[in-house]
Design a protein around this motif. Structure first.
Motif, PDB file in Angstrom:
ATOM      1  N   LEU A  95       0.848  -1.189   0.000  1.00  0.00           N
ATOM      2  CA  LEU A  95       0.000   0.000   0.000  1.00  0.00           C
ATOM      3  C   LEU A  95       0.885   1.241   0.000  1.00  0.00           C
ATOM      4  O   LEU A  95       1.773   1.382   0.845  1.00  0.00           O
ATOM      5  N   VAL A  96       0.660   2.131  -0.980  1.00  0.00           N
ATOM      6  CA  VAL A  96       1.355   3.419  -1.046  1.00  0.00           C
ATOM      7  C   VAL A  96       0.265   4.476  -0.948  1.00  0.00           C
ATOM      8  O   VAL A  96      -0.471   4.716  -1.915  1.00  0.00           O
ATOM      9  N   THR A  97       0.151   5.081   0.199  1.00  0.00           N
ATOM     10  CA  THR A  97      -1.037   5.879   0.471  1.00  0.00           C
ATOM     11  C   THR A  97      -0.685   7.157   1.220  1.00  0.00           C
ATOM     12  O   THR A  97       0.389   7.268   1.829  1.00  0.00           O
ATOM     13  N   GLY A  98      -1.603   8.117   1.120  1.00  0.00           N
ATOM     14  CA  GLY A  98      -1.364   9.404   1.769  1.00  0.00           C
ATOM     15  C   GLY A  98      -1.469   9.335   3.271  1.00  0.00           C
ATOM     16  O   GLY A  98      -0.687   9.938   3.996  1.00  0.00           O
ATOM     17  N   SER A  99      -2.432   8.592   3.773  1.00  0.00           N
ATOM     18  CA  SER A  99      -2.605   8.475   5.225  1.00  0.00           C
ATOM     19  C   SER A  99      -3.248   7.131   5.526  1.00  0.00           C
ATOM     20  O   SER A  99      -4.088   6.652   4.767  1.00  0.00           O
ATOM     21  N   ALA A 105      -3.729   0.107   9.404  1.00  0.00           N
ATOM     22  CA  ALA A 105      -2.542  -0.481   8.784  1.00  0.00           C
ATOM     23  C   ALA A 105      -2.325  -1.914   9.281  1.00  0.00           C
ATOM     24  O   ALA A 105      -2.032  -2.815   8.483  1.00  0.00           O
ATOM     25  N   VAL A 106      -2.480  -2.118  10.576  1.00  0.00           N
ATOM     26  CA  VAL A 106      -2.318  -3.459  11.145  1.00  0.00           C
ATOM     27  C   VAL A 106      -3.353  -4.405  10.561  1.00  0.00           C
ATOM     28  O   VAL A 106      -3.048  -5.564  10.222  1.00  0.00           O
ATOM     29  N   CYS A 108      -4.794  -4.207   7.632  1.00  0.00           N
ATOM     30  CA  CYS A 108      -4.437  -4.497   6.233  1.00  0.00           C
ATOM     31  C   CYS A 108      -3.343  -5.564   6.160  1.00  0.00           C
ATOM     32  O   CYS A 108      -3.389  -6.465   5.320  1.00  0.00           O
ATOM     33  N   LEU A 109      -2.372  -5.454   7.047  1.00  0.00           N
ATOM     34  CA  LEU A 109      -1.300  -6.456   7.073  1.00  0.00           C
ATOM     35  C   LEU A 109      -1.843  -7.818   7.463  1.00  0.00           C
ATOM     36  O   LEU A 109      -1.419  -8.846   6.920  1.00  0.00           O
ATOM     37  N   LYS A 110      -2.777  -7.853   8.399  1.00  0.00           N
ATOM     38  CA  LYS A 110      -3.386  -9.115   8.806  1.00  0.00           C
ATOM     39  C   LYS A 110      -4.137  -9.766   7.647  1.00  0.00           C
ATOM     40  O   LYS A 110      -4.161 -10.983   7.505  1.00  0.00           O
ATOM     41  N   GLN A 111      -4.753  -8.920   6.796  1.00  0.00           N
ATOM     42  CA  GLN A 111      -5.523  -9.447   5.673  1.00  0.00           C
ATOM     43  C   GLN A 111      -4.635  -9.910   4.518  1.00  0.00           C
ATOM     44  O   GLN A 111      -5.134 -10.544   3.588  1.00  0.00           O
ATOM     45  N   GLY A 112      -3.331  -9.576   4.559  1.00  0.00           N
ATOM     46  CA  GLY A 112      -2.435 -10.096   3.536  1.00  0.00           C
ATOM     47  C   GLY A 112      -1.619  -9.075   2.781  1.00  0.00           C
ATOM     48  O   GLY A 112      -0.806  -9.455   1.929  1.00  0.00           O
ATOM     49  N   ALA A 113      -1.809  -7.780   3.064  1.00  0.00           N
ATOM     50  CA  ALA A 113      -0.944  -6.783   2.440  1.00  0.00           C
ATOM     51  C   ALA A 113       0.490  -7.024   2.901  1.00  0.00           C
ATOM     52  O   ALA A 113       0.741  -7.329   4.066  1.00  0.00           O
ATOM     53  N   THR A 114       1.441  -6.910   1.969  1.00  0.00           N
ATOM     54  CA  THR A 114       2.832  -7.183   2.322  1.00  0.00           C
ATOM     55  C   THR A 114       3.426  -6.084   3.185  1.00  0.00           C
ATOM     56  O   THR A 114       4.169  -6.359   4.123  1.00  0.00           O
ATOM     57  N   ASP A 115       3.093  -4.834   2.885  1.00  0.00           N
ATOM     58  CA  ASP A 115       3.662  -3.699   3.629  1.00  0.00           C
ATOM     59  C   ASP A 115       2.840  -2.461   3.292  1.00  0.00           C
ATOM     60  O   ASP A 115       1.949  -2.502   2.434  1.00  0.00           O
ATOM     61  N   TYR A 116       3.149  -1.351   3.958  1.00  0.00           N
ATOM     62  CA  TYR A 116       2.534  -0.081   3.572  1.00  0.00           C
ATOM     63  C   TYR A 116       3.584   1.016   3.710  1.00  0.00           C
ATOM     64  O   TYR A 116       4.469   0.969   4.567  1.00  0.00           O
ATOM     65  N   VAL A 117       3.500   1.994   2.781  1.00  0.00           N
ATOM     66  CA  VAL A 117       4.427   3.128   2.762  1.00  0.00           C
ATOM     67  C   VAL A 117       3.600   4.396   2.621  1.00  0.00           C
ATOM     68  O   VAL A 117       2.784   4.508   1.695  1.00  0.00           O
ATOM     69  N   LEU A 118       3.824   5.345   3.519  1.00  0.00           N
ATOM     70  CA  LEU A 118       3.126   6.622   3.426  1.00  0.00           C
ATOM     71  C   LEU A 118       3.801   7.487   2.366  1.00  0.00           C
ATOM     72  O   LEU A 118       5.027   7.470   2.218  1.00  0.00           O
ATOM     73  N   LYS A 119       2.997   8.255   1.635  1.00  0.00           N
ATOM     74  CA  LYS A 119       3.544   9.036   0.531  1.00  0.00           C
ATOM     75  C   LYS A 119       4.511  10.108   0.996  1.00  0.00           C
ATOM     76  O   LYS A 119       5.420  10.495   0.250  1.00  0.00           O
TER      77      LYS A 119
END
Length: 381
Positions: A95-99, A105-106, A108-119
């Motif tokens: 996930l590459v997202t503004g906020s 975020a936690v 999303c990671l539990k559901q299977g997203a690999t990582d997240y990066v704030l813009k």
């Protein structure tokens, strides 16, 4: 600009990072790709802004990574993750997202997203991509290793089944001709004993002994091959009854050796009754056979462990050196010459196979000259 003309095809280059962007802001898309290129990635990218376009892209192309804005006008990055999994694709999604709040975020990671990066921290995107690619590589290696192991287990099971069938058929078919050889050599020994020279008597004796040993070997091979055959419904079996049946079969050896055999109260077990009897016959029979200078004394005990029943057959025999503890459970492994102790070296292999067939374990503790204790455990019903 975004290179959308090649659609992320495999033939671009082995070093090309093929990216699928879920982003409706062209400036954010360009910034994302520029950060990756500045960090050394050779990037080839496609974009998708809705579910239909995303599905069409992932069906037609293979991507190394999906970079998704969490919230798009008509759907979300997590919706894209579900579409990926619906296609049985193990493509990492970052996930590459503004906020994105910590709690979300936690989740999303539990559901299977690999990582997240704030813009506003886009500089950490290359590290997140490298980590995602490495995790995917490790997952692929793990899957391949599991598949390879499954193939080997299947092949080993097939090979073992064929070997057991071969042992059974060969042993069964050998019985009749060997019985004829044995009968005629014994007839020769009876009819011509002392009527020929001493060498002839010796040769006949060798033939009779060899035929008898071959018969015992074949019978033991048959017994080994039969362990595990026939899927009987296992029921509660009297351990003491199985032991008494084994002692009845060993009565001649007990009488000749003067062995004293005692036992504690033994609880019933869920086991094939005939194989339990055979197990005791092998273990007690060995304890009698390998006795020392003293009168053989053998004791059978039991104890309850964690979800299992433990049994032990202890003797005061000649003992076994520690380096042979594993070897004695292998077929045809003998520690003594045939003129010292008879046997084919299969009895303990049969015992091990019986115990493992019932989900248990067998082991030995011993010292030369200080006796042996053979212990086995069975799952408690």
């Amino acid at each position: 600009m975004i290179d959308a003309g090649n659609h992320g095809q495999l033939e671009d280059s082995a070093d090309t990072l093929r990216v699928l962007l879920l982003e409706d802001n062209p400036l954010d898309s360009e910034l994302t790709l520029q950060v990756l290129r500045n960090d050394g990635f050779n990037v080839s990218a496609d974009t998708a802004t809705n579910a239909e376009e995303f599905t069409r892209r992932v069906q037609a192309n293979l991507y190394h990574v999906v970079l998704a804005d969490y919230s798009l006008p008509q759907w979300t990055g997590m919706d894209a993750l579900q579409l990926l999994r619906g296609q049985s694709l193990d493509t990492p999604l970052i996930l590459v997202t503004g906020s994105l709040g910590e709690e979300k975020a936690v989740e999303c990671l539990k559901q299977g997203a690999t990582d997240y990066v704030l813009k506003d921290r886009i500089s950490r995107l290359p590290l997140a991509v490298r980590r995602a690619l490495e995790e995917k590589r490790l997952r692929q290696e793990h899957r391949e290793a599991e598949a390879d192991l499954a193939r080997k287990v299947k092949e080993l099971a097939r090979s073992n089944a064929e070997l057991e069938q071969l042992a059974y058929v060969a042993s069964h078919d050998l019985q009749e001709p060997l019985r004829m050889v044995s009968s005629y050599t014994q007839l020769l020994a009876k009819r011509y004993q002392g009527r020929l020279d001493s060498d002839a008597d010796k040769f006949i004796a060798y033939a009779v002994d060899g035929a008898n040993r071959m018969q015992r070997l074949i019978q033991d091979l048959l017994a080994y091959s039969r362990v595990g055959k026939g899927q009987r419904d296992l029921g509660e079996t009297s351990t003491e009854g199985a032991l008494q049946n084994a002692l009845t079969n060993l009565s001649q050896a007990i009488l000749e050796s003067g062995a004293v055999i005692t036992h504690d109260p033994l609880p019933p077990v869920v086991m094939d009754s005939s194989q339990l009897m055979q197990l005791f016959q092998n273990l007690v029979g060995n304890a009698i056979k390998y006795h020392g200078a003293e009168q053989p004394r053998i004791h059978i005990s039991s104890a309850r462990g964690a979800n299992e029943l433990k049994f032990a057959v202890r003797d005061n025999g000649i003992g076994i050196a520690a380096q042979y503890f594993e070897r004695i459970f292998v077929m045809f492994q003998r520690l003594h010459a045939r003129d010292e102790f008879s046997g084919t070296g299969i009895g303990l292999a049969i015992s091990k196979k019986i115990i493992e067939r019932h989900g248990g374990r067998i082991s030995v503790e011993s010292e030369p000259g200080k006796g042996s204790t053979f212990s086995f455990s069975l799952p408690e019903s």
